[in-house]
Design a protein around this motif. Structure first.
Motif, mmCIF file in Angstrom:
data_model
loop_
_atom_site.group_PDB
_atom_site.id
_atom_site.type_symbol
_atom_site.label_atom_id
_atom_site.label_comp_id
_atom_site.label_asym_id
_atom_site.label_seq_id
_atom_site.Cartn_x
_atom_site.Cartn_y
_atom_site.Cartn_z
ATOM 1 N N ALA A 273 0.845 -1.201 0.000
ATOM 2 C CA ALA A 273 0.000 0.000 0.000
ATOM 3 C C ALA A 273 0.875 1.244 0.000
ATOM 4 O O ALA A 273 1.931 1.285 0.646
ATOM 5 C CB ALA A 273 -0.933 -0.006 1.203
ATOM 6 N N GLN A 274 0.422 2.274 -0.714
ATOM 7 C CA GLN A 274 1.242 3.468 -0.907
ATOM 8 C C GLN A 274 1.132 4.459 0.247
ATOM 9 O O GLN A 274 2.041 5.253 0.473
ATOM 10 C CB GLN A 274 0.838 4.157 -2.219
ATOM 11 C CG GLN A 274 1.081 3.293 -3.446
ATOM 12 C CD GLN A 274 0.556 3.949 -4.714
ATOM 13 O OE1 GLN A 274 -0.265 4.851 -4.652
ATOM 14 N NE2 GLN A 274 1.039 3.492 -5.854
ATOM 15 N N THR A 275 0.009 4.475 0.939
ATOM 16 C CA THR A 275 -0.203 5.443 2.015
ATOM 17 C C THR A 275 -0.746 4.734 3.254
ATOM 18 O O THR A 275 -1.240 3.593 3.173
ATOM 19 C CB THR A 275 -1.200 6.534 1.592
ATOM 20 O OG1 THR A 275 -2.495 5.938 1.391
ATOM 21 C CG2 THR A 275 -0.753 7.222 0.308
ATOM 22 N N ILE A 276 -0.664 5.433 4.389
ATOM 23 C CA ILE A 276 -1.202 4.872 5.635
ATOM 24 C C ILE A 276 -2.708 4.677 5.525
ATOM 25 O O ILE A 276 -3.254 3.672 5.991
ATOM 26 C CB ILE A 276 -0.861 5.796 6.819
ATOM 27 C CG1 ILE A 276 0.656 5.852 7.034
ATOM 28 C CG2 ILE A 276 -1.568 5.331 8.094
ATOM 29 C CD1 ILE A 276 1.106 6.819 8.112
ATOM 30 N N ALA A 277 -3.404 5.634 4.898
ATOM 31 C CA ALA A 277 -4.855 5.535 4.743
ATOM 32 C C ALA A 277 -5.230 4.285 3.952
ATOM 33 O O ALA A 277 -6.175 3.570 4.300
ATOM 34 C CB ALA A 277 -5.402 6.781 4.061
ATOM 35 N N GLN A 278 -4.492 3.986 2.884
ATOM 36 C CA GLN A 278 -4.769 2.789 2.096
ATOM 37 C C GLN A 278 -4.496 1.530 2.908
ATOM 38 O O GLN A 278 -5.233 0.542 2.796
ATOM 39 C CB GLN A 278 -3.932 2.799 0.818
ATOM 40 C CG GLN A 278 -4.403 3.812 -0.210
ATOM 41 C CD GLN A 278 -3.624 3.734 -1.507
ATOM 42 O OE1 GLN A 278 -2.483 3.256 -1.524
ATOM 43 N NE2 GLN A 278 -4.211 4.201 -2.589
ATOM 44 N N THR A 279 -3.443 1.557 3.719
ATOM 45 C CA THR A 279 -3.154 0.403 4.580
ATOM 46 C C THR A 279 -4.302 0.141 5.548
ATOM 47 O O THR A 279 -4.713 -1.005 5.756
ATOM 48 C CB THR A 279 -1.854 0.644 5.372
ATOM 49 O OG1 THR A 279 -0.782 0.891 4.468
ATOM 50 C CG2 THR A 279 -1.521 -0.554 6.245
ATOM 51 N N VAL A 280 -4.836 1.219 6.130
ATOM 52 C CA VAL A 280 -5.961 1.086 7.057
ATOM 53 C C VAL A 280 -7.174 0.495 6.349
ATOM 54 O O VAL A 280 -7.864 -0.383 6.883
ATOM 55 C CB VAL A 280 -6.314 2.453 7.681
ATOM 56 C CG1 VAL A 280 -7.619 2.371 8.471
ATOM 57 C CG2 VAL A 280 -5.183 2.929 8.586
ATOM 58 N N ILE A 281 -7.442 0.955 5.128
ATOM 59 C CA ILE A 281 -8.590 0.445 4.372
ATOM 60 C C ILE A 281 -8.397 -1.034 4.040
ATOM 61 O O ILE A 281 -9.331 -1.838 4.141
ATOM 62 C CB ILE A 281 -8.797 1.285 3.092
ATOM 63 C CG1 ILE A 281 -9.262 2.700 3.467
ATOM 64 C CG2 ILE A 281 -9.838 0.628 2.183
ATOM 65 C CD1 ILE A 281 -9.331 3.657 2.296
ATOM 66 N N VAL A 282 -7.189 -1.427 3.643
ATOM 67 C CA VAL A 282 -6.912 -2.843 3.336
ATOM 68 C C VAL A 282 -7.118 -3.705 4.582
ATOM 69 O O VAL A 282 -7.687 -4.805 4.509
ATOM 70 C CB VAL A 282 -5.487 -3.012 2.786
ATOM 71 C CG1 VAL A 282 -5.112 -4.492 2.720
ATOM 72 C CG2 VAL A 282 -5.381 -2.385 1.408
ATOM 73 N N ILE A 283 -6.662 -3.215 5.728
ATOM 74 C CA ILE A 283 -6.869 -3.951 6.986
ATOM 75 C C ILE A 283 -8.360 -4.111 7.266
ATOM 76 O O ILE A 283 -8.818 -5.177 7.705
ATOM 77 C CB ILE A 283 -6.158 -3.238 8.155
ATOM 78 C CG1 ILE A 283 -4.642 -3.334 7.988
ATOM 79 C CG2 ILE A 283 -6.577 -3.843 9.496
ATOM 80 C CD1 ILE A 283 -3.853 -2.515 8.991
ATOM 81 N N ALA A 284 -9.137 -3.061 6.985
ATOM 82 C CA ALA A 284 -10.593 -3.141 7.165
ATOM 83 C C ALA A 284 -11.196 -4.194 6.242
ATOM 84 O O ALA A 284 -12.077 -4.957 6.639
ATOM 85 C CB ALA A 284 -11.229 -1.781 6.906
ATOM 86 N N TYR A 285 -10.699 -4.247 4.973
ATOM 87 C CA TYR A 285 -11.154 -5.302 4.055
ATOM 88 C C TYR A 285 -10.879 -6.681 4.655
ATOM 89 O O TYR A 285 -11.722 -7.580 4.626
ATOM 90 C CB TYR A 285 -10.393 -5.218 2.719
ATOM 91 C CG TYR A 285 -10.718 -4.042 1.835
ATOM 92 C CD1 TYR A 285 -11.826 -3.239 2.047
ATOM 93 C CD2 TYR A 285 -9.893 -3.744 0.747
ATOM 94 C CE1 TYR A 285 -12.090 -2.163 1.210
ATOM 95 C CE2 TYR A 285 -10.151 -2.672 -0.097
ATOM 96 C CZ TYR A 285 -11.258 -1.887 0.150
ATOM 97 O OH TYR A 285 -11.519 -0.838 -0.674
ATOM 98 N N MET A 286 -9.659 -6.852 5.172
ATOM 99 C CA MET A 286 -9.257 -8.148 5.724
ATOM 100 C C MET A 286 -10.149 -8.554 6.889
ATOM 101 O O MET A 286 -10.572 -9.713 6.991
ATOM 102 C CB MET A 286 -7.791 -8.095 6.170
ATOM 103 C CG MET A 286 -6.795 -8.036 5.044
ATOM 104 S SD MET A 286 -5.097 -7.816 5.643
ATOM 105 C CE MET A 286 -4.952 -9.191 6.766
ATOM 106 N N ILE A 287 -10.421 -7.603 7.770
ATOM 107 C CA ILE A 287 -11.265 -7.895 8.928
ATOM 108 C C ILE A 287 -12.647 -8.330 8.484
ATOM 109 O O ILE A 287 -13.220 -9.296 9.000
ATOM 110 C CB ILE A 287 -11.342 -6.671 9.858
ATOM 111 C CG1 ILE A 287 -9.978 -6.402 10.498
ATOM 112 C CG2 ILE A 287 -12.408 -6.873 10.939
ATOM 113 C CD1 ILE A 287 -9.912 -5.109 11.298
#
Length: 375
Positions: A273-287
């Motif tokens: 992921a390129q940004t912290i915000a995108q990382t947070v969104i990906v983690i939300a997808y995973m959850i």
């Protein structure tokens, strides 16, 4: 409301699940809404695979598009199966309704409490799944906003058009944003439906256990009759679970494969992921994906053990005080309970937490391999 007059979609144990399916005409009605929901998803999913095949974008874009393509495919399969097997699902729901009404009419306070607990649990799981689905929809739409380059919520291939040029980009972005809640109403209610089916089977197991543990409070003349009733109810329970497997076992296999692919892709997306915000969104997808699938494996695992506990409840009764014929009848019930009931994946493998653990081990191994290759 009179119990007999209760509409199937109004059964408390389903919450809003059946109402959503009826609104989008997957069950009980057939109108234009199902085509409004399905058509854009089918068209988009086809173009997603073309986009992945022809893509010259960076790897992180392709990885995310693979995840979304698999998710779309899984969602479409759910919708198509509901449409194709609508009569079978509706027939099964009528069977469940008849058993549910029998339990609601029971004068046994303990059974009434079991029904209430199961209804509350089913509704709570349904609400949590819908909440997570809503959060995922928001994540799909907001993910491109936090990117360093223009990207659509879902990858797609449009021949002859630069999808990232204005005004095409804005048009496709709005259309895909509108599609998000429709997909949520196709994906999440199906999970809730299967979970409720399984929770009701668990409820039937617990009713059987209660009946068997209550044998010692019955007059001796009624014990054998009660055991025979339990055997008949056990046959109904087995038929209920077998009907569930006939409806869902092939889909469980598809979802088993899709879950593995999506979770592996999301793990990989998290590290690129390129940004912290995108990382947070990906983690939300995973959850969301993990919780949505884990609850299916958990309730299936619980059914497996609760059906086995029926034999333990029978053995814990005061069987030594029964006459020989009654003991033989009880022994027959115990023998029938020695083979636990299972939700099957592909008609072969029992769905339980052990299977989930094995799948997670494979996913992590494959993710480690991908990380080494990419690194």
């Amino acid at each position: 409301m009179e119990l007999q007059a209760m509409a199937t979609t109004e059964m408390p144990i389903f919450g809003n699940t059946l109402k959503l399916m009826k609104f989008w005409s997957y069950l009980y009605v057939h109108n234009w809404r199902r085509y409004v929901a399905m058509t854009p998803y089918v068209l988009t999913n086809v173009t997603q695979y073309f986009d992945i095949y022809l893509s010259t974008e960076p790897l992180d874009f392709i990885i995310r598009n693979v995840y979304l393509a698999v998710l779309f495919t899984n969602t479409i399969v759910r919708g198509v199966l509901l449409i194709l097997h609508r009569k079978q699902y509706e027939g099964f729901l009528e069977l469940l309704k008849s058993y549910y009404l029998q339990l609601l009419k029971s004068t046994d306070k303990h059974i009434a409490q079991l029904v209430l607990e199961t209804t509350r649990l089913s509704n709570s799981i349904g609400r949590i799944n819908l909440l997570m689905g809503t959060c995922s929809c928001i994540g799909f739409v907001t993910y491109p906003i936090f990117g360093t380059e223009r990207v659509l919520p879902y990858g797609m291939y449009v021949p002859g058009i630069d999808k990232y040029a204005s005004p095409y980009y804005e048009f496709f972005f709005v259309v895909q944003a509108i599609m998000a809640p429709m997909g949520c109403c196709m994906y999440i209610p199906y999970t809730n439906l299967v979970v409720t089916f399984t929770l009701f089977a668990i409820l039937m197991c617990r009713v059987l256990q209660h009946k068997l543990r209550s044998l010692q409070r019955l007059p001796v003349s009624r014990v054998r009759q009660e055991i025979i009733w339990c055997i008949q109810y056990q046959v109904k329970l087995e038929g209920f679970v077998n009907a569930m497997n006939q409806l869902n076992t092939n889909l469980h296999l598809v979802e088993f494969l899709c879950f593995g692919a999506m979770l592996c892709v999301l793990l990989f997306s998290m590290i690129i992921a390129q940004t912290i915000a995108q990382t947070v969104i990906v983690i939300a997808y995973m959850i969301m994906i993990f919780a949505n699938s884990s609850v299916l494996y958990y309730v299936a695992n619980e059914l497996y053990f609760q059906s086995f506990y029926v034999s333990i409840a029978a053995y814990e009764s005061n069987w030594m005080d029964f006459d020989v014929e009654t003991q033989k009848t009880l022994k027959f019930l115990i023998m029938r309970s020695q083979k636990p009931l299972a939700i099957l994946v592909g008609g072969v493998y029992p769905m339980n937490l052990k299977m989930l653990q094995s799948l997670l081990n494979v996913i992590y191994s494959f993710f480690t391999l991908l990380r080494r290759v990419y690194g």
